[in-house]
Design a protein around this motif. Sequence first.
Motif, mmCIF file in Angstrom:
data_model
loop_
_atom_site.group_PDB
_atom_site.id
_atom_site.type_symbol
_atom_site.label_atom_id
_atom_site.label_comp_id
_atom_site.label_asym_id
_atom_site.label_seq_id
_atom_site.Cartn_x
_atom_site.Cartn_y
_atom_site.Cartn_z
ATOM 1 N N LYS A 240 0.849 -1.184 0.000
ATOM 2 C CA LYS A 240 0.000 0.000 0.000
ATOM 3 C C LYS A 240 0.886 1.237 0.000
ATOM 4 O O LYS A 240 1.730 1.419 0.849
ATOM 5 C CB LYS A 240 -0.899 0.020 1.232
ATOM 6 C CG LYS A 240 -1.823 1.221 1.235
ATOM 7 C CD LYS A 240 -2.719 1.228 2.448
ATOM 8 C CE LYS A 240 -3.668 2.387 2.341
ATOM 9 N NZ LYS A 240 -3.480 3.383 3.340
ATOM 10 N N LYS A 241 0.700 2.069 -1.012
ATOM 11 C CA LYS A 241 1.513 3.271 -1.141
ATOM 12 C C LYS A 241 0.992 4.356 -0.207
ATOM 13 O O LYS A 241 -0.204 4.509 -0.007
ATOM 14 C CB LYS A 241 1.474 3.771 -2.573
ATOM 15 C CG LYS A 241 2.072 2.804 -3.547
ATOM 16 C CD LYS A 241 3.123 3.484 -4.328
ATOM 17 C CE LYS A 241 3.709 2.486 -5.304
ATOM 18 N NZ LYS A 241 5.060 2.754 -5.587
ATOM 19 N N VAL A 242 1.918 5.099 0.360
ATOM 20 C CA VAL A 242 1.584 6.246 1.195
ATOM 21 C C VAL A 242 1.834 7.483 0.359
ATOM 22 O O VAL A 242 2.913 7.662 -0.196
ATOM 23 C CB VAL A 242 2.446 6.267 2.472
ATOM 24 C CG1 VAL A 242 2.150 7.485 3.297
ATOM 25 C CG2 VAL A 242 2.215 5.005 3.285
ATOM 26 N N ASN A 243 0.824 8.330 0.248
ATOM 27 C CA ASN A 243 0.918 9.515 -0.584
ATOM 28 C C ASN A 243 1.177 10.737 0.284
ATOM 29 O O ASN A 243 0.418 11.033 1.204
ATOM 30 C CB ASN A 243 -0.366 9.706 -1.386
ATOM 31 C CG ASN A 243 -0.189 10.724 -2.474
ATOM 32 O OD1 ASN A 243 0.149 11.868 -2.206
ATOM 33 N ND2 ASN A 243 -0.414 10.301 -3.704
ATOM 34 N N LEU A 244 2.257 11.429 -0.006
ATOM 35 C CA LEU A 244 2.640 12.596 0.782
ATOM 36 C C LEU A 244 1.646 13.737 0.616
ATOM 37 O O LEU A 244 1.344 14.445 1.577
ATOM 38 C CB LEU A 244 4.048 13.059 0.383
ATOM 39 C CG LEU A 244 4.627 14.196 1.196
ATOM 40 C CD1 LEU A 244 4.850 13.765 2.642
ATOM 41 C CD2 LEU A 244 5.917 14.684 0.593
ATOM 42 N N GLU B 239 7.500 15.421 7.508
ATOM 43 C CA GLU B 239 7.066 15.836 6.177
ATOM 44 C C GLU B 239 8.243 16.362 5.354
ATOM 45 O O GLU B 239 8.394 16.027 4.175
ATOM 46 C CB GLU B 239 6.002 16.922 6.332
ATOM 47 C CG GLU B 239 5.472 17.471 5.048
ATOM 48 C CD GLU B 239 4.484 18.600 5.291
ATOM 49 O OE1 GLU B 239 4.111 19.245 4.295
ATOM 50 O OE2 GLU B 239 4.099 18.856 6.446
ATOM 51 N N HIS B 240 9.094 17.155 5.964
ATOM 52 C CA HIS B 240 10.251 17.713 5.253
ATOM 53 C C HIS B 240 11.231 16.613 4.856
ATOM 54 O O HIS B 240 11.746 16.611 3.745
ATOM 55 C CB HIS B 240 10.938 18.748 6.138
ATOM 56 C CG HIS B 240 12.162 19.348 5.528
ATOM 57 N ND1 HIS B 240 12.109 20.159 4.420
ATOM 58 C CD2 HIS B 240 13.462 19.243 5.851
ATOM 59 C CE1 HIS B 240 13.333 20.535 4.099
ATOM 60 N NE2 HIS B 240 14.175 19.982 4.952
ATOM 61 N N PHE B 241 11.479 15.674 5.752
ATOM 62 C CA PHE B 241 12.405 14.576 5.459
ATOM 63 C C PHE B 241 11.922 13.750 4.271
ATOM 64 O O PHE B 241 12.666 13.470 3.339
ATOM 65 C CB PHE B 241 12.567 13.676 6.689
ATOM 66 C CG PHE B 241 13.391 12.459 6.432
ATOM 67 C CD1 PHE B 241 14.768 12.534 6.409
ATOM 68 C CD2 PHE B 241 12.789 11.228 6.204
ATOM 69 C CE1 PHE B 241 15.538 11.416 6.167
ATOM 70 C CE2 PHE B 241 13.545 10.101 5.957
ATOM 71 C CZ PHE B 241 14.932 10.197 5.938
ATOM 72 N N TRP B 242 10.647 13.379 4.285
ATOM 73 C CA TRP B 242 10.129 12.502 3.234
ATOM 74 C C TRP B 242 9.802 13.244 1.948
ATOM 75 O O TRP B 242 9.612 12.614 0.908
ATOM 76 C CB TRP B 242 8.906 11.746 3.744
ATOM 77 C CG TRP B 242 9.309 10.665 4.684
ATOM 78 C CD1 TRP B 242 9.217 10.689 6.047
ATOM 79 C CD2 TRP B 242 9.903 9.402 4.354
ATOM 80 N NE1 TRP B 242 9.718 9.531 6.575
ATOM 81 C CE2 TRP B 242 10.143 8.721 5.548
ATOM 82 C CE3 TRP B 242 10.255 8.791 3.160
ATOM 83 C CZ2 TRP B 242 10.715 7.468 5.591
ATOM 84 C CZ3 TRP B 242 10.824 7.535 3.204
ATOM 85 C CH2 TRP B 242 11.050 6.884 4.409
ATOM 86 N N SER B 243 9.742 14.564 1.981
ATOM 87 C CA SER B 243 9.434 15.303 0.757
ATOM 88 C C SER B 243 10.524 15.128 -0.299
ATOM 89 O O SER B 243 10.244 15.179 -1.491
ATOM 90 C CB SER B 243 9.231 16.779 1.065
ATOM 91 O OG SER B 243 10.440 17.363 1.502
ATOM 92 N N TYR B 244 11.759 14.889 0.122
ATOM 93 C CA TYR B 244 12.845 14.677 -0.833
ATOM 94 C C TYR B 244 12.830 13.275 -1.426
ATOM 95 O O TYR B 244 13.431 13.040 -2.464
ATOM 96 C CB TYR B 244 14.198 14.928 -0.158
ATOM 97 C CG TYR B 244 14.398 16.371 0.205
ATOM 98 C CD1 TYR B 244 14.693 17.317 -0.770
ATOM 99 C CD2 TYR B 244 14.259 16.795 1.512
ATOM 100 C CE1 TYR B 244 14.861 18.643 -0.445
ATOM 101 C CE2 TYR B 244 14.428 18.123 1.848
ATOM 102 C CZ TYR B 244 14.730 19.042 0.870
ATOM 103 O OH TYR B 244 14.896 20.358 1.191
#
Length: 135
Positions: free
Chosen positions: A43-47, A77-82
């Motif tokens: 299951k994909k997690v969408n930012l 949120e900032h970490f995973w945004s990249y």
Amino acid sequence: MTRILVLCCLMAVGLLYPQADPNAPSLQDENGASPIISNTPGKKVNLFEFQERVQAYWKERDFSQKGSGYKPMKRWEHFWSYLADSQGNLPTSKQLWDSWQSKQNLSGKDPNPVANWNTIGPTDVGVFSGRLPGT
């Protein structure tokens, strides 16, 4: 000695326990039923979906209140945004693992086999070897 060892182990477990709560109110849908972040394989997690829900949650709350959880959420949120792709999907654990293994396979290889590095000094470190090398 045994008490100290047990105390150290308990402290280590307490410090290493993840501080993210997947059942936090800001991560649940409108009905409050299913969390947005799932451990379900595949299951994909969408930012982008995550950002919409979090913004809706914080619209009526005070994010400047100490201990509210706003700053850790923004760090996440900032970490995973990249790492998110253009559609906002976060990488799955398999994708992360494959990336790690490909990095490990490359790390054993010489990046430039024709490079010829030589030491230019100082080779004699003198009296003050720890603080002032080369004197």
